[in-house]
Design a protein around this motif. Structure first.
Motif, PDB file in Angstrom:
ATOM      1  N   MET A  84       0.949  -1.131   0.014  1.00 10.83           N
ATOM      2  CA  MET A  84       0.102  -0.091   0.074  1.00 10.83           C
ATOM      3  C   MET A  84       0.810   1.136  -0.028  1.00 10.83           C
ATOM      4  O   MET A  84       1.948   1.263   0.355  1.00 10.83           O
ATOM      5  CB  MET A  84      -0.833   0.154   1.471  1.00 10.83           C
ATOM      6  CG  MET A  84      -1.656   1.235   1.504  1.00 10.83           C
ATOM      7  SD  MET A  84      -2.670   1.352   2.755  1.00 10.83           S
ATOM      8  CE  MET A  84      -1.571   1.597   4.129  1.00 10.83           C
ATOM      9  N   PHE A  85       0.360   2.325  -0.533  1.00 14.75           N
ATOM     10  CA  PHE A  85       1.151   3.593  -0.826  1.00 14.75           C
ATOM     11  C   PHE A  85       0.122   4.685  -0.411  1.00 14.75           C
ATOM     12  O   PHE A  85      -0.944   4.651  -0.946  1.00 14.75           O
ATOM     13  CB  PHE A  85       1.702   3.751  -2.370  1.00 14.75           C
ATOM     14  CG  PHE A  85       2.397   5.093  -2.474  1.00 14.75           C
ATOM     15  CD1 PHE A  85       3.687   5.148  -1.792  1.00 14.75           C
ATOM     16  CD2 PHE A  85       1.977   6.104  -2.789  1.00 14.75           C
ATOM     17  CE1 PHE A  85       4.636   6.206  -1.801  1.00 14.75           C
ATOM     18  CE2 PHE A  85       2.788   7.347  -2.908  1.00 14.75           C
ATOM     19  CZ  PHE A  85       4.092   7.342  -2.515  1.00 14.75           C
ATOM     20  N   LEU A  86       0.495   5.489   0.399  1.00 18.60           N
ATOM     21  CA  LEU A  86      -0.481   6.555   0.734  1.00 18.60           C
ATOM     22  C   LEU A  86       0.156   8.056   0.390  1.00 18.60           C
ATOM     23  O   LEU A  86       1.547   8.301   0.601  1.00 18.60           O
ATOM     24  CB  LEU A  86      -0.433   6.582   2.145  1.00 18.60           C
ATOM     25  CG  LEU A  86      -1.596   7.536   2.697  1.00 18.60           C
ATOM     26  CD1 LEU A  86      -2.804   6.836   3.488  1.00 18.60           C
ATOM     27  CD2 LEU A  86      -0.957   8.807   3.665  1.00 18.60           C
ATOM     28  N   ALA A  87      -0.576   8.928  -0.105  1.00 15.09           N
ATOM     29  CA  ALA A  87      -0.180  10.091  -0.524  1.00 15.09           C
ATOM     30  C   ALA A  87      -0.954  11.141   0.206  1.00 15.09           C
ATOM     31  O   ALA A  87      -2.305  11.167   0.218  1.00 15.09           O
ATOM     32  CB  ALA A  87      -0.372  10.311  -2.019  1.00 15.09           C
ATOM     33  N   MET A  88      -0.529  12.292   0.934  1.00  4.46           N
ATOM     34  CA  MET A  88      -1.375  13.125   1.623  1.00  4.46           C
ATOM     35  C   MET A  88      -0.975  14.648   1.121  1.00  4.46           C
ATOM     36  O   MET A  88       0.271  14.922   1.033  1.00  4.46           O
ATOM     37  CB  MET A  88      -1.139  13.043   2.955  1.00  4.46           C
ATOM     38  CG  MET A  88      -1.733  11.821   3.511  1.00  4.46           C
ATOM     39  SD  MET A  88      -1.428  11.642   5.373  1.00  4.46           S
ATOM     40  CE  MET A  88      -0.673  13.196   5.758  1.00  4.46           C
ATOM     41  N   ASN A  89      -1.692  15.315   0.922  1.00  2.27           N
ATOM     42  CA  ASN A  89      -1.212  16.943   0.586  1.00  2.27           C
ATOM     43  C   ASN A  89      -2.019  17.785   1.806  1.00  2.27           C
ATOM     44  O   ASN A  89      -3.215  17.324   2.203  1.00  2.27           O
ATOM     45  CB  ASN A  89      -2.051  17.373  -0.587  1.00  2.27           C
ATOM     46  CG  ASN A  89      -1.051  17.287  -1.855  1.00  2.27           C
ATOM     47  OD1 ASN A  89       0.000  17.889  -1.568  1.00  2.27           O
ATOM     48  ND2 ASN A  89      -1.688  16.729  -2.877  1.00  2.27           N
ATOM     49  N   ARG A  90      -1.143  18.461   2.608  1.00  2.86           N
ATOM     50  CA  ARG A  90      -1.421  19.319   3.603  1.00  2.86           C
ATOM     51  C   ARG A  90      -1.750  20.570   3.058  1.00  2.86           C
ATOM     52  O   ARG A  90      -1.007  21.290   2.298  1.00  2.86           O
ATOM     53  CB  ARG A  90      -0.685  19.408   4.542  1.00  2.86           C
ATOM     54  CG  ARG A  90      -0.153  18.098   5.579  1.00  2.86           C
ATOM     55  CD  ARG A  90       0.886  18.434   6.241  1.00  2.86           C
ATOM     56  NE  ARG A  90       1.186  17.136   7.385  1.00  2.86           N
ATOM     57  CZ  ARG A  90       0.422  17.332   8.504  1.00  2.86           C
ATOM     58  NH1 ARG A  90      -0.251  18.301   8.947  1.00  2.86           N
ATOM     59  NH2 ARG A  90       0.435  16.182   9.078  1.00  2.86           N
ATOM     60  N   PHE A  91      -3.112  21.212   3.278  1.00  2.00           N
ATOM     61  CA  PHE A  91      -3.445  22.580   2.890  1.00  2.00           C
ATOM     62  C   PHE A  91      -3.765  23.566   4.182  1.00  2.00           C
ATOM     63  O   PHE A  91      -4.475  23.112   5.057  1.00  2.00           O
ATOM     64  CB  PHE A  91      -4.694  22.573   2.199  1.00  2.00           C
ATOM     65  CG  PHE A  91      -4.807  21.499   0.937  1.00  2.00           C
ATOM     66  CD1 PHE A  91      -4.461  22.053  -0.182  1.00  2.00           C
ATOM     67  CD2 PHE A  91      -5.392  20.067   0.834  1.00  2.00           C
ATOM     68  CE1 PHE A  91      -4.329  21.252  -1.319  1.00  2.00           C
ATOM     69  CE2 PHE A  91      -5.095  19.492  -0.208  1.00  2.00           C
ATOM     70  CZ  PHE A  91      -4.954  19.889  -1.232  1.00  2.00           C
ATOM     71  N   LYS A  92      -2.987  24.453   4.003  1.00  3.95           N
ATOM     72  CA  LYS A  92      -3.374  25.761   5.084  1.00  3.95           C
ATOM     73  C   LYS A  92      -4.393  26.473   4.290  1.00  3.95           C
ATOM     74  O   LYS A  92      -3.951  27.347   3.720  1.00  3.95           O
ATOM     75  CB  LYS A  92      -2.130  26.461   5.792  1.00  3.95           C
ATOM     76  CG  LYS A  92      -1.392  25.423   6.480  1.00  3.95           C
ATOM     77  CD  LYS A  92      -0.080  26.027   6.964  1.00  3.95           C
ATOM     78  CE  LYS A  92       0.837  25.022   8.039  1.00  3.95           C
ATOM     79  NZ  LYS A  92       1.873  25.849   8.440  1.00  3.95           N
ATOM     80  N   ILE A  93      -5.644  26.538   5.007  1.00  6.25           N
ATOM     81  CA  ILE A  93      -6.573  27.311   4.326  1.00  6.25           C
ATOM     82  C   ILE A  93      -7.171  28.457   5.313  1.00  6.25           C
ATOM     83  O   ILE A  93      -7.349  28.381   6.355  1.00  6.25           O
ATOM     84  CB  ILE A  93      -7.903  26.286   4.170  1.00  6.25           C
ATOM     85  CG1 ILE A  93      -7.404  25.371   3.034  1.00  6.25           C
ATOM     86  CG2 ILE A  93      -9.047  27.084   3.241  1.00  6.25           C
ATOM     87  CD1 ILE A  93      -7.031  25.661   2.036  1.00  6.25           C
ATOM     88  N   ASN A  94      -7.291  29.705   4.630  1.00  9.44           N
ATOM     89  CA  ASN A  94      -7.921  30.892   5.072  1.00  9.44           C
ATOM     90  C   ASN A  94      -9.134  30.597   5.874  1.00  9.44           C
ATOM     91  O   ASN A  94     -10.100  30.130   5.157  1.00  9.44           O
ATOM     92  CB  ASN A  94      -7.842  32.071   4.082  1.00  9.44           C
ATOM     93  CG  ASN A  94      -8.401  33.135   4.964  1.00  9.44           C
ATOM     94  OD1 ASN A  94      -9.150  33.308   5.769  1.00  9.44           O
ATOM     95  ND2 ASN A  94      -7.909  34.470   4.125  1.00  9.44           N
ATOM     96  N   PRO A  95      -9.685  30.683   7.234  1.00  8.02           N
ATOM     97  CA  PRO A  95     -10.653  30.428   7.705  1.00  8.02           C
ATOM     98  C   PRO A  95     -11.878  31.219   7.170  1.00  8.02           C
ATOM     99  O   PRO A  95     -12.794  30.437   7.215  1.00  8.02           O
ATOM    100  CB  PRO A  95     -10.535  30.821   9.147  1.00  8.02           C
ATOM    101  CG  PRO A  95      -9.101  30.955   9.557  1.00  8.02           C
ATOM    102  CD  PRO A  95      -8.419  31.140   8.328  1.00  8.02           C
TER     103      PRO A  95
END
Length: 102
Positions: A1-12
């Motif tokens: 298994m391979f996992l890809a994650m993108n972290r996004f910092k979003i303006n509230p």
């Protein structure tokens, strides 16, 4: 298994715009070889951002890489964009290879 994650910092003040874009987008993933699962997760709210993570699971790293080089990837990523000021920086990609699954 391979996992890809993108972290996004979003303006509230743009969290609902960001969530709407993800809900309404076409993923083009259902026919991609090696694709297993996708989720968008909402994390903690701080004073200046809300953390979101897109999380996809693949059969293996080669399936993920093949997707990033595919027409399906290009189609998925040229869809509607978020209003200016939504993203507080570029998404941060993190990838993981499974060592142990139970």
């Amino acid at each position: 298994m391979f996992l890809a994650m993108n972290r996004f910092k979003i303006n509230p003040s743009h969290d609902l715009d960001f969530e709407r874009i993800w809900r309404e987008r076409e993923t083009f993933l259902s026919d991609v070889p090696g694709f297993k699962k996708f989720a968008l997760l909402k994390g903690a709210r701080s004073d200046d951002h809300i953390l979101y993570i897109s999380h996809s699971i693949w059969e293996d790293e080669s399936a993920f890489v093949a997707w990033t080089e595919s027409d399906a990837f290009r189609k998925a990523h040229r869809q509607s964009s978020a209003p200016k000021g939504t993203y507080l920086g570029h998404p941060e990609l993190e990838t993981f290879t499974s060592i142990l699954e139970e």
